[in-house]
Design an enzyme around this catalytic site. Structure first.
Site, mmCIF file in Angstrom:
data_model
loop_
_atom_site.group_PDB
_atom_site.id
_atom_site.type_symbol
_atom_site.label_atom_id
_atom_site.label_comp_id
_atom_site.label_asym_id
_atom_site.label_seq_id
_atom_site.Cartn_x
_atom_site.Cartn_y
_atom_site.Cartn_z
ATOM 1 N N CYS A 81 0.979 -1.249 0.123
ATOM 2 C CA CYS A 81 0.042 0.086 -0.028
ATOM 3 C C CYS A 81 0.816 1.218 0.029
ATOM 4 C CB CYS A 81 -1.133 0.006 1.120
ATOM 5 S SG CYS A 81 -2.242 1.102 1.001
ATOM 6 N N GLU A 196 -2.415 -9.462 2.965
ATOM 7 C CA GLU A 196 -2.826 -10.148 4.148
ATOM 8 C C GLU A 196 -4.200 -9.808 4.326
ATOM 9 O OE1 GLU A 196 -2.260 -5.737 5.140
ATOM 10 O OE2 GLU A 196 -1.535 -7.115 3.836
ATOM 11 N N ASP A 239 -23.766 -8.684 14.826
ATOM 12 C CA ASP A 239 -24.096 -7.574 15.980
ATOM 13 C C ASP A 239 -23.824 -8.631 17.271
ATOM 14 O OD1 ASP A 239 -25.206 -5.771 14.270
ATOM 15 O OD2 ASP A 239 -27.247 -6.627 14.594
#
Length: 548
Positions: A81, A196, A239
């Site tokens: 990145c 990853e 949740d």
């Protein structure tokens, strides 16, 4: 176990990278000072966030020159990145900060006139099949595989230019823009995507790099050119809260009510649909593109360092190699010992435990109200601003909980309304979407359009768009709501609430510009799997990441 050296300069979620490296058979030694780099036979440089912030940290920490010398010495180097972006001359993101200039090109921002920015999701990394690259795989990259990207700036690809300097380039396409997805030459490999977080495809690249296998065989010989471009993301949402016995469980509500209805053996008890880590792993194995945890329990008397959700993230990140989002409690708080803890520090704890993104809910509404009260001026003090400044806007999701308020005409409200095909209880043909806080229990004098535009201005990178009216209904997403929010912002939108069948996912993708769609109850109850949804989307001609 062979060792690889990893530079940790607080680059977001490095735990998942360490887990992925260990998964392919290597152990980690951390680079903690510049002198450590000279001793490293193999160096990995991760990076998340702002180009200028990261490169300034490298320079001020004394790392930039040792990294340059490591590369010049011919020792293996992997940049990820911002670690890729650091190899370039510079970036539009921060024009006054220089990169390593190993590649004499500059990064530019994606054009957001016809697509969402940041570019978030699964895309290709395809090497041009000419000459010596024909029918060969570069560090395990496969033409039909998809890889996870999250960035706003990229290196434009011009055919043959980088190759003429000896680089092998794998490209991706976003809208009509071609950009560098991965690049390598001799001892250097760099990826704009996150291996990853790219499932089996990413682990394959890491293993090939660490074993020094630059060229290998293609797993599949394509008869036709594979589809390039961003896939439609399918997200599984969990949740999580404590049940009546004190156990942490996955639950699901109907219009946010998570207790069993009357007439069942468990009437009034918190609905228990399974264990968080086990269910996250199951959805990963079914092909979920992301996993979102929404913590709906308040642990008021628990020290922050001992929060149960931190352990859930740590355990999940050990075996789930796709992006993880955590929501709930991302705010400034007072710890159990009386010390004050900022929202940024709370977020950092979650990032270090395995989260890639944090989701902010009610506090975003409060911040937006202040934003408008102050004449649309940024304070620089909100959770959204502080976290996005440190980790990049792609790390901040704002979870929005609107509900419909019906009116007879647009002139009956000062808020932005729409003409709806789903008429109100008294035949009303117009409605506006009112924002709520505290799990939908309280309403705010703000419409959803105001909220999403305010948080975008503050630095949010994505909108998680819920709908109280649709929650738990299994009747499909609120298409009108999704379409309206997409009209208002440039950042990606995740459609949520109402999914009951795979057809509902196809409907929202085909009828709105949504970037992703999220399911919960239909997955938890076993009515449909993530794979069922993706198979249906493929049948409808929609591009998805296929499970490897």
């Amino acid at each position: 176990m062979p060792v690889v050296h990893l530079l940790d300069y607080v680059a977001g979620n490095v735990r998942s990278l360490a887990n992925a490296i260990e998964k392919v058979g290597y152990s980690i030694e951390w680079i903690t000072k510049p002198a450590d780099i000279e001793k490293a036979p193999t160096l990995i440089l991760p990076g998340v966030g702002h180009f200028g912030h990261c490169l300034t940290q490298f320079t001020e920490g004394g790392y930039l020159e040792p990294i340059r010398k490591h590369i010049e010495a011919g020792k293996p180097f992997l940049g990820i990145c911002v670690g890729l972006q650091a190899l370039f001359e510079g970036s539009e993101e921060c024009p006054n900060v220089a990169g390593l200039s190993l590649i004499p090109e500059r990064l530019i921002r994606f054009d957001d006139r016809n697509k969402s920015v940041p570019h978030i999701g699964w895309n290709s990394a395809k090497v041009a099949r000419t000459g010596h690259t024909n029918k060969r795989s570069f560090y395990g990259l496969q033409d039909r595989s998809k890889y996870y990207y999250v960035h706003s700036y990229a290196a434009p690809y011009r055919s043959g230019v980088l190759e003429a300097a000896g680089w092998t380039v794998a490209t991706a396409k976003y809208g009509d823009e071609h950009f560098v997805g991965a690049i390598g030459r001799r001892n250097v490999l760099a990826t704009q995507f996150h291996p990853e977080k790219s499932g089996a495809a990413g682990l394959r690249l890491l293993k090939a790099f660490l074993e020094g296998h630059e060229w290998g065989s293609l797993l599949h010989t394509m008869q036709a050119e594979p589809d390039q471009g961003l896939t439609r993301r399918v997200i599984a949402c969990l949740d999580v809260r404590t049940n009546d016995h004190g156990d942490l469980v996955v639950t699901k509500g109907d219009q946010y009510d998570v207790r069993e209805k009357a007439g069942t053996a468990a009437t009034g008890l918190v609905r228990n649909l399974g264990k968080p880590v086990d269910m996250a792993r199951k959805y990963y194995e079914q092909g979920a593109d992301e996993i979102t945890f929404l913590n709906i329990t308040s642990f008021r008397n628990c020290p922050l360092a001992d929060l149960p959700m931190l352990e859930v993230l740590r355990r999940t990140a050990e075996s789930v190699f796709v992006p993880l989002t955590i929501g709930g409690g991302i705010r400034a708080t007072t710890d159990s010992d009386g010390s004050e803890v900022s929202a940024l520090d709370v977020a950092t704890m979650y990032f270090k435990s395995g989260a890639d993104k944090v989701s902010i809910g009610s506090d975003a509404v409060v911040a937006a109200l202040d934003f408008y009260t102050n004449g649309k001026r940024l304070s620089g003090q909100t959770a959204i601003e502080s976290i996005s400044a440190a980790y990049g806007n792609q790390a901040v999701v704002v979870s929005v909980d609107p509900k419909r308020v019906y009116v007879r005409s647009a002139s009956d409200t000062a808020h932005t309304s729409i003409q709806t095909t789903n008429h109100g209880p008294a035949g009303e043909r117009f409605c506006w979407y009112q924002c709520t806080v505290r799990g939908g229990r309280e309403s705010a004098d703000m419409d959803v359009q105001q909220l999403v535009q305010a948080v975008e201005a503050m630095g949010a990178g994505e909108i998680l768009l819920n709908c109280i009216d649709k929650d738990g209904s299994n009747t499909g997403f609120d298409i009108e709501l999704v379409r309206e929010v997409k009209r208002c912002v440039k950042i990606p939108v995740i459609a949520s609430s109402g999914a009951g069948t795979p057809a509902h996912f196809a409907e929202v993708f085909q009828n709105t510009g949504t970037d992703a769609a999220l399911g919960a109850g239909m997955f938890h109850r076993g009515e449909h799997t993530v794979k069922d949804v993706k198979d249906h989307l493929l049948d409808r001609g929609l591009l998805v990441r296929e499970l490897e």
